[in-house]
Design a protein around this motif. Structure first.
Motif, mmCIF file in Angstrom:
data_model
loop_
_atom_site.group_PDB
_atom_site.id
_atom_site.type_symbol
_atom_site.label_atom_id
_atom_site.label_comp_id
_atom_site.label_asym_id
_atom_site.label_seq_id
_atom_site.Cartn_x
_atom_site.Cartn_y
_atom_site.Cartn_z
ATOM 1 N N TYR A 5 0.711 -1.193 0.175
ATOM 2 C CA TYR A 5 0.082 0.230 -0.257
ATOM 3 C C TYR A 5 0.259 1.078 -0.278
ATOM 4 O O TYR A 5 0.365 1.982 -0.527
ATOM 5 C CB TYR A 5 -1.005 0.124 1.258
ATOM 6 N N LEU A 44 -14.093 4.960 -0.166
ATOM 7 C CA LEU A 44 -13.782 4.546 0.867
ATOM 8 C C LEU A 44 -12.999 3.775 1.104
ATOM 9 O O LEU A 44 -13.011 3.082 0.003
ATOM 10 C CB LEU A 44 -14.850 4.495 2.414
ATOM 11 N N ALA A 45 -11.435 4.022 1.440
ATOM 12 C CA ALA A 45 -10.280 2.636 2.008
ATOM 13 C C ALA A 45 -10.112 2.876 0.341
ATOM 14 O O ALA A 45 -9.876 1.382 -0.568
ATOM 15 C CB ALA A 45 -10.422 1.561 2.581
ATOM 16 N N ALA A 46 -9.785 4.023 -0.801
ATOM 17 C CA ALA A 46 -9.942 4.362 -1.648
ATOM 18 C C ALA A 46 -8.487 3.718 -2.831
ATOM 19 O O ALA A 46 -8.749 3.633 -4.383
ATOM 20 C CB ALA A 46 -10.491 5.613 -2.232
ATOM 21 N N GLY A 47 -7.882 3.619 -1.677
ATOM 22 C CA GLY A 47 -6.312 3.521 -2.065
ATOM 23 C C GLY A 47 -6.753 4.515 -3.613
ATOM 24 O O GLY A 47 -6.407 5.273 -3.267
ATOM 25 N N PRO A 48 -5.493 3.767 -4.452
ATOM 26 C CA PRO A 48 -5.620 4.950 -5.666
ATOM 27 C C PRO A 48 -6.384 5.468 -6.828
ATOM 28 O O PRO A 48 -6.823 6.225 -7.639
ATOM 29 C CB PRO A 48 -5.180 3.801 -7.325
ATOM 30 N N LEU A 65 -11.104 9.025 -0.426
ATOM 31 C CA LEU A 65 -10.496 8.897 1.217
ATOM 32 C C LEU A 65 -9.975 7.337 1.548
ATOM 33 O O LEU A 65 -10.591 6.569 1.478
ATOM 34 C CB LEU A 65 -11.905 8.808 2.366
ATOM 35 N N ASN A 68 -4.196 6.092 4.278
ATOM 36 C CA ASN A 68 -2.188 5.952 3.661
ATOM 37 C C ASN A 68 -2.161 6.955 3.083
ATOM 38 O O ASN A 68 -2.485 7.355 1.952
ATOM 39 C CB ASN A 68 -1.966 4.025 2.961
ATOM 40 N N MET A 71 -1.166 6.502 -0.629
ATOM 41 C CA MET A 71 -2.092 5.932 -1.896
ATOM 42 C C MET A 71 -2.947 7.757 -1.955
ATOM 43 O O MET A 71 -3.744 8.251 -2.939
ATOM 44 C CB MET A 71 -3.493 5.492 -0.735
ATOM 45 N N ASP A 87 -7.913 9.905 5.982
ATOM 46 C CA ASP A 87 -8.670 9.815 7.393
ATOM 47 C C ASP A 87 -9.123 8.386 6.984
ATOM 48 O O ASP A 87 -8.607 6.997 6.323
ATOM 49 C CB ASP A 87 -9.532 10.277 6.596
ATOM 50 N N ASP A 88 -9.242 7.430 8.749
ATOM 51 C CA ASP A 88 -10.234 6.162 8.689
ATOM 52 C C ASP A 88 -11.392 6.672 8.598
ATOM 53 O O ASP A 88 -11.714 6.996 8.978
ATOM 54 C CB ASP A 88 -9.269 6.347 10.446
HETATM 55 C C1 LIG Z 1 -6.988 -3.495 -0.688
HETATM 56 S S1 LIG Z 1 -6.626 -1.597 -0.913
HETATM 57 C C2 LIG Z 1 -8.476 -1.371 -1.604
HETATM 58 C C3 LIG Z 1 -8.244 -0.267 -2.376
HETATM 59 C C4 LIG Z 1 -9.580 0.271 -3.501
HETATM 60 N N1 LIG Z 1 -10.488 -0.048 -2.650
HETATM 61 C C5 LIG Z 1 -9.435 -0.685 -4.480
HETATM 62 O O1 LIG Z 1 -10.312 -0.892 -4.621
HETATM 63 O O2 LIG Z 1 -8.169 -0.636 -5.174
HETATM 64 C C6 LIG Z 1 -6.999 -1.082 0.917
HETATM 65 C C7 LIG Z 1 -7.121 -0.224 1.262
HETATM 66 O O3 LIG Z 1 -7.799 0.365 2.085
HETATM 67 C C8 LIG Z 1 -6.881 1.292 2.958
HETATM 68 N N2 LIG Z 1 -7.248 1.139 4.152
HETATM 69 C C9 LIG Z 1 -6.870 0.451 5.200
HETATM 70 N N3 LIG Z 1 -7.504 0.836 6.646
HETATM 71 C C10 LIG Z 1 -7.752 1.521 6.320
HETATM 72 C C11 LIG Z 1 -8.787 2.262 7.547
HETATM 73 N N4 LIG Z 1 -8.918 2.104 8.578
HETATM 74 N N5 LIG Z 1 -9.395 3.286 6.855
HETATM 75 C C12 LIG Z 1 -9.205 3.788 5.558
HETATM 76 N N6 LIG Z 1 -8.280 4.087 4.152
HETATM 77 C C13 LIG Z 1 -7.555 2.011 5.325
HETATM 78 C C14 LIG Z 1 -5.453 0.880 3.206
HETATM 79 O O4 LIG Z 1 -4.802 2.061 3.290
HETATM 80 C C15 LIG Z 1 -5.952 0.360 1.162
HETATM 81 O O5 LIG Z 1 -5.253 1.465 0.582
#
Ligand SMILES: C[S@@+](CC[C@H](N)C(=O)[O-])C[C@H]1O[C@@H](n2cnc3c(N)ncnc32)[C@H](O)[C@@H]1O
Length: 256
Positions: A5, A44-48, A65, A68, A71, A87-88
């Motif tokens: 990540y 959410l937890a959008a990565g790229p 959001l 990391n 990301m 953010d979380d």
């Molecule tokens: C498997 S990747 C998925 C990224 C994106 N959803 C995708 O479809 O490619 C998981 C992502 O969740 C993020 N992540 C993990 N825990 C998190 C949290 N508590 N809040 C926000 N993001 C979080 C990581 O930084 C990572 O970018």
């Protein structure tokens, strides 16, 4: 330790087996089937933030959001006009509401406890417009509870002259039967004109069952299940969660 990540370019390459535009077609198709025409979306937890960027290309106001910073920086400069927030997903408070919220590719496996999942759903509910929809894509419980459980998967991708083979999980990785958490060993071998580099990581993964998801939804209050699917597909191509070919657990929640 720097992990997968922390290298958004490599992560995006690893995930390039997906057809993000086709998935966004289906996401918008499901919204239409439920009578919604979203103008704003929060990933959410959008990565790229590939989905947020695709929504933005289609004219939606898109926000991504992620926890990391690498990301977030990558998503912010990746092209399409989106807002990026570091953010979380269990604590965020953006002070406004969205017509659609999405969490893609099992990112909820980073929520390690029921309390964290409930906190996450409460934050989602607080950010949805009345009647707004939340689409959460998770892995199918059959992966772990089926007759032939899988802890390891491998695939190869090729993009722009770069080839990568990815192994997510090793056969020796074990799901703790009490916590339902596994430390997934990830290896990505990237080969381009300059040579080969190997990226290794250990990614903690929390397995969620369908009934645990139902419990979290009920505890969170304010969201109800509008639809469930086992893969991306609308109309005739819809795949039921219970179908033998289902390999994802996709739940659409609506703000009560
Ligand atoms: C498997 S990747 C998925 C990224 C994106 N959803 C995708 O479809 O490619 C998981 C992502 O969740 C993020 N992540 C993990 N825990 C998190 C949290 N508590 N809040 C926000 N993001 C979080 C990581 O930084 C990572 O970018």
């Amino acid at each position: 330790m720097s992990g997968i990540y922390d290298d958004p370019w490599a992560y995006e390459l690893a995930c390039s087996f997906r057809d993000v535009a086709a998935e966004v077609d289906v996401l918008l198709g499901w919204c239409a089937e439920l009578g919604a025409r979203p103008a704003s979306v929060l990933e959410l937890a959008a990565g790229p933030a590939e989905h947020a960027r695709e929504f933005a290309r289609r004219g939606l106001a898109a926000t991504a959001l992620d926890l990391n910073p690498a990301m977030c920086a990558y998503a912010a400069r990746a092209g399409a006009r989106i807002e990026v927030v570091q953010d979380d997903m269990t604590r965020f408070d953006l002070g406004r509401r969205f017509d659609l919220v999405v969490t893609m590719l099992d990112s909820t496996s980073h929520l390690m406890t029921l309390d964290a999942f409930v906190a996450h759903l409460r934050r989602v509910a607080a950010h949805l417009s009345p009647g707004g929809l939340y689409v959460v894509e998770m892995s199918h419980p059959r992966d772990r509870l089926g007759d032939d459980p899988s802890v390891s998967t491998g695939w190869t991708v090729e993009r722009g002259g770069v080839r990568a083979s990815v192994r997510w999980g090793e056969p020796s990785d074990r799901l703790d039967p009490v916590t339902q958490i596994a430390d997934d060993h990830v290896t990505m071998t990237i080969t381009d004109g300059d040579g080969t580099r190997v990226l290794r990581d250990v990614v903690p993964y929390r397995f969620w069952t369908a009934t645990e998801l139902d419990a979290a939804i009920r505890l969170a209050d304010g969201l109800g299940v509008a639809a469930r699917y086992g893969d991306f597909g609308t109309g005739e191509d819809a795949v039921a969660l219970t179908a033998p070919e289902a390999w994802r657990m996709i739940t659409i929640l609506r703000r009560a």
